[in-house]
Enzyme design. Structure first.
Site, mmCIF file in Angstrom:
data_model
loop_
_atom_site.group_PDB
_atom_site.id
_atom_site.type_symbol
_atom_site.label_atom_id
_atom_site.label_comp_id
_atom_site.label_asym_id
_atom_site.label_seq_id
_atom_site.Cartn_x
_atom_site.Cartn_y
_atom_site.Cartn_z
ATOM 1 N N ALA A 11 -9.914 105.664 32.447
ATOM 2 C CA ALA A 11 -10.938 106.190 33.350
ATOM 3 C C ALA A 11 -12.110 106.765 32.562
ATOM 4 O O ALA A 11 -11.968 107.154 31.401
ATOM 5 C CB ALA A 11 -10.334 107.267 34.240
ATOM 6 N N CYS A 12 -13.249 106.801 33.215
ATOM 7 C CA CYS A 12 -14.454 107.394 32.657
ATOM 8 C C CYS A 12 -14.173 108.841 32.243
ATOM 9 O O CYS A 12 -13.488 109.542 32.971
ATOM 10 C CB CYS A 12 -15.538 107.358 33.732
ATOM 11 S SG CYS A 12 -17.137 107.941 33.216
ATOM 12 N N PRO A 13 -14.588 109.275 31.106
ATOM 13 C CA PRO A 13 -15.495 108.670 30.126
ATOM 14 C C PRO A 13 -14.769 108.041 28.935
ATOM 15 O O PRO A 13 -15.386 107.791 27.907
ATOM 16 C CB PRO A 13 -16.316 109.862 29.669
ATOM 17 C CG PRO A 13 -15.318 110.980 29.612
ATOM 18 C CD PRO A 13 -14.412 110.720 30.805
ATOM 19 N N ASP A 15 -22.471 103.668 31.697
ATOM 20 C CA ASP A 15 -22.277 104.417 30.457
ATOM 21 C C ASP A 15 -22.614 103.603 29.211
ATOM 22 O O ASP A 15 -23.278 104.104 28.303
ATOM 23 C CB ASP A 15 -20.835 104.904 30.352
ATOM 24 C CG ASP A 15 -20.488 105.962 31.379
ATOM 25 O OD1 ASP A 15 -21.411 106.508 32.022
ATOM 26 O OD2 ASP A 15 -19.286 106.234 31.554
#
Length: 84
Positions: free
Chosen positions: A20-22, A53
């Site tokens: 998952a982000c980041p 991103d």
């Protein structure tokens, strides 16, 4: 999954799928920092936020986003390390 690496040469691969982000961005930064100028990182991710991103990271860092493609819900990026 199609072998997309044939169309885009690379020096190192980072599989950040299911992260998952980041995390895809953070892991990409770690790998690129250890690469030589001119080398290409092939990053695979499934997090949709990676699209924003990675593009922004390339703009801010000066690294070159040579290609960005989507295959079966996976995002593939080829980042060339620029001079520091």
């Amino acid at each position: 999954m199609t072998d997309v690496s044939v169309d885009h040469p690379f020096d190192q691969q980072l599989d950040a799928r299911e992260l998952a982000c980041p995390l895809p961005l953070l892991k990409a930064k770690q790998v690129i920092s250890g690469m030589q100028v001119g080398q290409v990182l092939w990053l695979l991710a499934t997090d949709a936020g990676s699209q924003r991103d990675i593009r922004r990271y390339a703009e801010l860092s000066g690294h070159i986003l040579e290609a960005s493609e989507t295959f079966d819900g996976e995002f593939h990026y080829w980042l060339r390390k620029s001079g520091d």
